[in-house]
Design an enzyme around this catalytic site. Sequence first.
Site, PDB file in Angstrom:
ATOM      1  N   ARG A   1      51.226  35.866  27.182  1.00 56.65           N
ATOM      2  CA  ARG A   1      50.632  37.180  27.119  1.00 56.65           C
ATOM      3  C   ARG A   1      51.765  38.107  27.362  1.00 56.65           C
ATOM      4  O   ARG A   1      51.866  39.345  26.773  1.00 56.65           O
ATOM      5  CB  ARG A   1      49.799  37.391  28.236  1.00 56.65           C
ATOM      6  CG  ARG A   1      48.216  36.632  27.929  1.00 56.65           C
ATOM      7  CD  ARG A   1      47.397  36.636  28.761  1.00 56.65           C
ATOM      8  NE  ARG A   1      46.816  38.057  29.252  1.00 56.65           N
ATOM      9  CZ  ARG A   1      45.808  38.472  30.070  1.00 56.65           C
ATOM     10  NH1 ARG A   1      45.640  37.151  30.915  1.00 56.65           N
ATOM     11  NH2 ARG A   1      45.699  39.658  30.398  1.00 56.65           N
TER      12      ARG A   1
ATOM     13  N   VAL B   1      46.704  45.032  32.263  1.00 56.48           N
ATOM     14  CA  VAL B   1      47.961  44.422  32.977  1.00 56.48           C
ATOM     15  C   VAL B   1      49.130  44.590  32.172  1.00 56.48           C
ATOM     16  O   VAL B   1      50.144  44.235  32.654  1.00 56.48           O
ATOM     17  CB  VAL B   1      47.794  43.029  33.455  1.00 56.48           C
ATOM     18  CG1 VAL B   1      46.416  42.933  34.297  1.00 56.48           C
ATOM     19  CG2 VAL B   1      47.543  42.097  32.353  1.00 56.48           C
TER      20      VAL B   1
ATOM     21  N   HIS C   1      43.606  45.882  38.067  1.00 62.34           N
ATOM     22  CA  HIS C   1      43.813  44.377  37.960  1.00 62.34           C
ATOM     23  C   HIS C   1      45.218  43.774  38.105  1.00 62.34           C
ATOM     24  O   HIS C   1      45.504  42.900  37.723  1.00 62.34           O
ATOM     25  CB  HIS C   1      42.956  44.016  36.980  1.00 62.34           C
ATOM     26  CG  HIS C   1      41.519  44.238  36.840  1.00 62.34           C
ATOM     27  ND1 HIS C   1      40.493  44.358  35.757  1.00 62.34           N
ATOM     28  CD2 HIS C   1      40.656  44.582  38.066  1.00 62.34           C
ATOM     29  CE1 HIS C   1      39.365  44.617  36.350  1.00 62.34           C
ATOM     30  NE2 HIS C   1      39.370  44.739  37.469  1.00 62.34           N
TER      31      HIS C   1
ATOM     32  N   CYS D   1      55.039  35.327  44.810  1.00 59.58           N
ATOM     33  CA  CYS D   1      55.108  33.799  45.183  1.00 59.58           C
ATOM     34  C   CYS D   1      53.556  33.711  45.643  1.00 59.58           C
ATOM     35  O   CYS D   1      52.923  34.306  46.216  1.00 59.58           O
ATOM     36  CB  CYS D   1      55.831  33.545  46.515  1.00 59.58           C
ATOM     37  SG  CYS D   1      55.469  31.730  47.255  1.00 59.58           S
TER      38      CYS D   1
ATOM     39  N   CYS E   1      53.680  32.876  49.882  1.00 54.21           N
ATOM     40  CA  CYS E   1      54.291  33.899  50.866  1.00 54.21           C
ATOM     41  C   CYS E   1      54.178  35.371  50.230  1.00 54.21           C
ATOM     42  O   CYS E   1      54.588  36.188  50.924  1.00 54.21           O
ATOM     43  CB  CYS E   1      55.499  33.516  51.327  1.00 54.21           C
ATOM     44  SG  CYS E   1      57.020  33.655  50.288  1.00 54.21           S
TER      45      CYS E   1
ATOM     46  N   ALA F   1      40.746  54.074  19.365  1.00 51.50           N
ATOM     47  CA  ALA F   1      41.490  54.784  20.518  1.00 51.50           C
ATOM     48  C   ALA F   1      42.457  55.517  19.891  1.00 51.50           C
ATOM     49  O   ALA F   1      42.876  56.918  19.975  1.00 51.50           O
ATOM     50  CB  ALA F   1      42.048  54.171  21.666  1.00 51.50           C
TER      51      ALA F   1
HETATM   52  C1  BV8 Z   1      35.876  40.042  43.100  1.00 49.04           C
HETATM   53  C2  BV8 Z   1      43.435  40.603  35.388  1.00 49.04           C
HETATM   54  C3  BV8 Z   1      35.504  39.496  45.234  1.00 49.04           C
HETATM   55  C4  BV8 Z   1      43.646  39.156  35.016  1.00 49.04           C
HETATM   56  C5  BV8 Z   1      40.728  40.977  35.362  1.00 49.04           C
HETATM   57  C6  BV8 Z   1      28.970  42.440  40.188  1.00 49.04           C
HETATM   58  C7  BV8 Z   1      28.081  41.976  39.252  1.00 49.04           C
HETATM   59  C8  BV8 Z   1      28.593  40.843  38.585  1.00 49.04           C
HETATM   60  C9  BV8 Z   1      29.656  40.051  38.758  1.00 49.04           C
HETATM   61  C10 BV8 Z   1      30.584  40.516  39.758  1.00 49.04           C
HETATM   62  C11 BV8 Z   1      30.178  41.645  40.460  1.00 49.04           C
HETATM   63  N1  BV8 Z   1      31.250  41.816  41.555  1.00 49.04           N
HETATM   64  C12 BV8 Z   1      31.923  40.887  41.309  1.00 49.04           C
HETATM   65  C13 BV8 Z   1      31.760  40.201  40.145  1.00 49.04           C
HETATM   66  C14 BV8 Z   1      32.467  39.017  39.893  1.00 49.04           C
HETATM   67  C15 BV8 Z   1      33.678  39.320  38.928  1.00 49.04           C
HETATM   68  C16 BV8 Z   1      32.894  40.151  37.626  1.00 49.04           C
HETATM   69  O1  BV8 Z   1      32.943  41.298  37.305  1.00 49.04           O
HETATM   70  N2  BV8 Z   1      32.618  39.333  36.685  1.00 49.04           N
HETATM   71  C17 BV8 Z   1      31.988  39.809  35.542  1.00 49.04           C
HETATM   72  C18 BV8 Z   1      32.479  38.955  34.230  1.00 49.04           C
HETATM   73  C19 BV8 Z   1      30.450  39.358  35.562  1.00 49.04           C
HETATM   74  N3  BV8 Z   1      34.663  40.317  39.416  1.00 49.04           N
HETATM   75  C20 BV8 Z   1      35.559  39.515  40.088  1.00 49.04           C
HETATM   76  O2  BV8 Z   1      35.752  38.316  40.120  1.00 49.04           O
HETATM   77  C21 BV8 Z   1      36.476  40.740  40.896  1.00 49.04           C
HETATM   78  N4  BV8 Z   1      36.891  40.320  42.089  1.00 49.04           N
HETATM   79  O3  BV8 Z   1      34.873  40.512  42.755  1.00 49.04           O
HETATM   80  O4  BV8 Z   1      36.338  39.608  44.180  1.00 49.04           O
HETATM   81  C22 BV8 Z   1      36.025  39.699  46.545  1.00 49.04           C
HETATM   82  C23 BV8 Z   1      35.983  40.822  47.224  1.00 49.04           C
HETATM   83  C24 BV8 Z   1      36.600  40.947  48.271  1.00 49.04           C
HETATM   84  C25 BV8 Z   1      37.352  39.690  48.903  1.00 49.04           C
HETATM   85  C26 BV8 Z   1      37.801  38.669  48.140  1.00 49.04           C
HETATM   86  C27 BV8 Z   1      36.782  38.502  46.870  1.00 49.04           C
HETATM   87  C28 BV8 Z   1      37.964  40.791  39.941  1.00 49.04           C
HETATM   88  C29 BV8 Z   1      37.943  41.187  38.729  1.00 49.04           C
HETATM   89  C30 BV8 Z   1      39.176  41.198  38.094  1.00 49.04           C
HETATM   90  C31 BV8 Z   1      39.579  39.953  37.019  1.00 49.04           C
HETATM   91  N5  BV8 Z   1      40.734  40.235  36.377  1.00 49.04           N
HETATM   92  N6  BV8 Z   1      42.214  41.050  34.637  1.00 49.04           N
HETATM   93  C32 BV8 Z   1      43.986  39.072  33.475  1.00 49.04           C
HETATM   94  O5  BV8 Z   1      44.121  39.868  32.694  1.00 49.04           O
HETATM   95  O6  BV8 Z   1      44.403  37.998  33.208  1.00 49.04           O
HETATM   96  S1  BV8 Z   1      39.401  41.467  34.411  1.00 49.04           S
HETATM   97  C33 BV8 Z   1      40.007  41.507  32.825  1.00 49.04           C
HETATM   98  O7  BV8 Z   1      38.887  41.534  32.156  1.00 49.04           O
HETATM   99  C34 BV8 Z   1      40.534  42.996  32.335  1.00 49.04           C
HETATM  100  O8  BV8 Z   1      41.386  43.558  33.488  1.00 49.04           O
HETATM  101  C35 BV8 Z   1      39.276  43.954  32.210  1.00 49.04           C
HETATM  102  O9  BV8 Z   1      38.719  44.343  33.273  1.00 49.04           O
HETATM  103  C36 BV8 Z   1      38.256  42.783  31.636  1.00 49.04           C
HETATM  104  C37 BV8 Z   1      37.995  42.704  30.334  1.00 49.04           C
HETATM  105  O10 BV8 Z   1      37.282  43.814  30.256  1.00 49.04           O
HETATM  106  P1  BV8 Z   1      37.702  45.261  29.251  1.00 49.04           P
HETATM  107  O11 BV8 Z   1      38.663  45.724  29.723  1.00 49.04           O
HETATM  108  O12 BV8 Z   1      36.484  46.033  29.198  1.00 49.04           O
HETATM  109  O13 BV8 Z   1      37.848  44.450  27.712  1.00 49.04           O
HETATM  110  P2  BV8 Z   1      36.776  43.709  26.922  1.00 49.04           P
HETATM  111  O14 BV8 Z   1      37.743  42.754  26.187  1.00 49.04           O
HETATM  112  O15 BV8 Z   1      35.502  43.175  27.876  1.00 49.04           O
HETATM  113  O16 BV8 Z   1      36.377  44.736  25.849  1.00 49.04           O
HETATM  114  C38 BV8 Z   1      37.012  45.683  25.077  1.00 49.04           C
HETATM  115  C39 BV8 Z   1      36.419  46.722  24.558  1.00 49.04           C
HETATM  116  O17 BV8 Z   1      37.241  47.407  23.850  1.00 49.04           O
HETATM  117  C40 BV8 Z   1      34.901  46.468  23.770  1.00 49.04           C
HETATM  118  O18 BV8 Z   1      33.943  47.312  24.335  1.00 49.04           O
HETATM  119  C41 BV8 Z   1      35.398  46.726  22.115  1.00 49.04           C
HETATM  120  O19 BV8 Z   1      34.381  47.550  21.665  1.00 49.04           O
HETATM  121  C42 BV8 Z   1      36.594  47.915  22.567  1.00 49.04           C
HETATM  122  N7  BV8 Z   1      37.299  48.148  21.684  1.00 49.04           N
HETATM  123  C43 BV8 Z   1      38.152  47.330  20.674  1.00 49.04           C
HETATM  124  N8  BV8 Z   1      38.958  48.006  20.095  1.00 49.04           N
HETATM  125  C44 BV8 Z   1      39.073  49.128  20.306  1.00 49.04           C
HETATM  126  C45 BV8 Z   1      37.937  49.308  21.424  1.00 49.04           C
HETATM  127  N9  BV8 Z   1      38.126  50.570  22.102  1.00 49.04           N
HETATM  128  C46 BV8 Z   1      38.728  51.461  21.442  1.00 49.04           C
HETATM  129  N10 BV8 Z   1      39.715  51.227  20.692  1.00 49.04           N
HETATM  130  C47 BV8 Z   1      39.850  50.290  19.850  1.00 49.04           C
HETATM  131  N11 BV8 Z   1      40.771  49.974  18.965  1.00 49.04           N
HETATM  132 ZN    ZN Z   2      57.116  32.003  49.122  1.00 49.46          ZN
END
Ligand code: BV8
Ligand code: ZN
Length: 255
Positions: free
Chosen positions: A72, A105, A121, A129, A132, A239
């Site tokens: 990526r 990201v 994110h 690391c 650490c 966009a």
């Molecule tokens: C946590 C980094 C707890 C990594 C990412 C409440 C309800 C339900 C679930 C949860 C909740 N609270 C927490 C959860 C669990 C979970 C979650 O939300 N799950 C979901 C799936 C149900 N959340 C977590 O785990 C979070 N952490 O809750 O920790 C905690 C708290 C305290 C202490 C300890 C623990 C962490 C979430 C972050 C995960 N990391 N990214 C990596 O990139 O590899 S998330 C990653 O996916 C992205 O960063 C982004 O956020 C997400 C993707 O979503 P979008 O960006 O919206 O993109 P997507 O592909 O979905 O859609 C694209 C859109 O663009 C579409 O609508 C499309 O139509 C549109 N589009 C397409 N082309 C265009 C366009 N728009 C304009 N122009 C175009 N050309």
């Molecule tokens: Zn280390």
Amino acid sequence: MTESGPTQAAKLLGQARRTVVFTGAGMSAESGVPTFRDALTGLWQRYDAQQLATPEAFDADPDLVWGWYEWRRAVVARARPHPGHLAVAAIEARAPHSVLITQNVDDLHERAGSTAPLHLHGSLFAPRCSACAHPASTGDPAEPAEGRRLPPPRCDRCSAPIRPGVVWFGEALPQPALEAAAEAAASCDVLLTVGTSGLVYPAAEIPHVAARCGATVIQVNPEPTPLDQVSDINLRGPAARVLPALVDAAWGGAG
Ligand code: BV8
Ligand code: ZN
């Protein structure tokens, strides 16, 4: 005669006192960076992103996950910001008190001139690391198109595996960025949400906070999303086309 969505949106954006721009993977789609909705390819085609983007996946198979992130990073390194990224930087330059919040990201906002996006994110360019948290530096990625398994480098302080500086599912978001984002959303009068499906929490809460605090929410997305319900104006389009037109209309062609 009621004004069209784009005209109304441009007027509100041009008059806003405090503006927030909130972006997701769709913001970078037209730069060739796959969104999270797009199926994975090559070595990773039998996985889904939410499975791979977890500490469990990294513990179970660090070479697979590290290979995925280096692939990526290579895709992003080859990508170029598009006119939509430039328009966001123009909004920051023209709109007083504007804040950019991204779930992405990649570094395309920065390469387009955005000064301080809040990366909720994390970033592909901040490896550390896994034990650490000592920051690590990695050279230019050179990954084959179909991807490959790649052993993560070792920490030069404790020799534990290096991990990508992103927030994995189940991990907490960086508190300072999350607090600054929530604050900006609660005090803005216009929030522009671009290219996000609004499904990943707590980031997806940001447009709801703004709406609850009385801001106008403008959504840019070719498809309907759960954010339709909090959006006062929906601009259905990509966009890279919609944002430059909005900036031109808001600030009269000086975008
Ligand atoms: C946590 C980094 C707890 C990594 C990412 C409440 C309800 C339900 C679930 C949860 C909740 N609270 C927490 C959860 C669990 C979970 C979650 O939300 N799950 C979901 C799936 C149900 N959340 C977590 O785990 C979070 N952490 O809750 O920790 C905690 C708290 C305290 C202490 C300890 C623990 C962490 C979430 C972050 C995960 N990391 N990214 C990596 O990139 O590899 S998330 C990653 O996916 C992205 O960063 C982004 O956020 C997400 C993707 O979503 P979008 O960006 O919206 O993109 P997507 O592909 O979905 O859609 C694209 C859109 O663009 C579409 O609508 C499309 O139509 C549109 N589009 C397409 N082309 C265009 C366009 N728009 C304009 N122009 C175009 N050309
Ligand atoms: Zn280390």
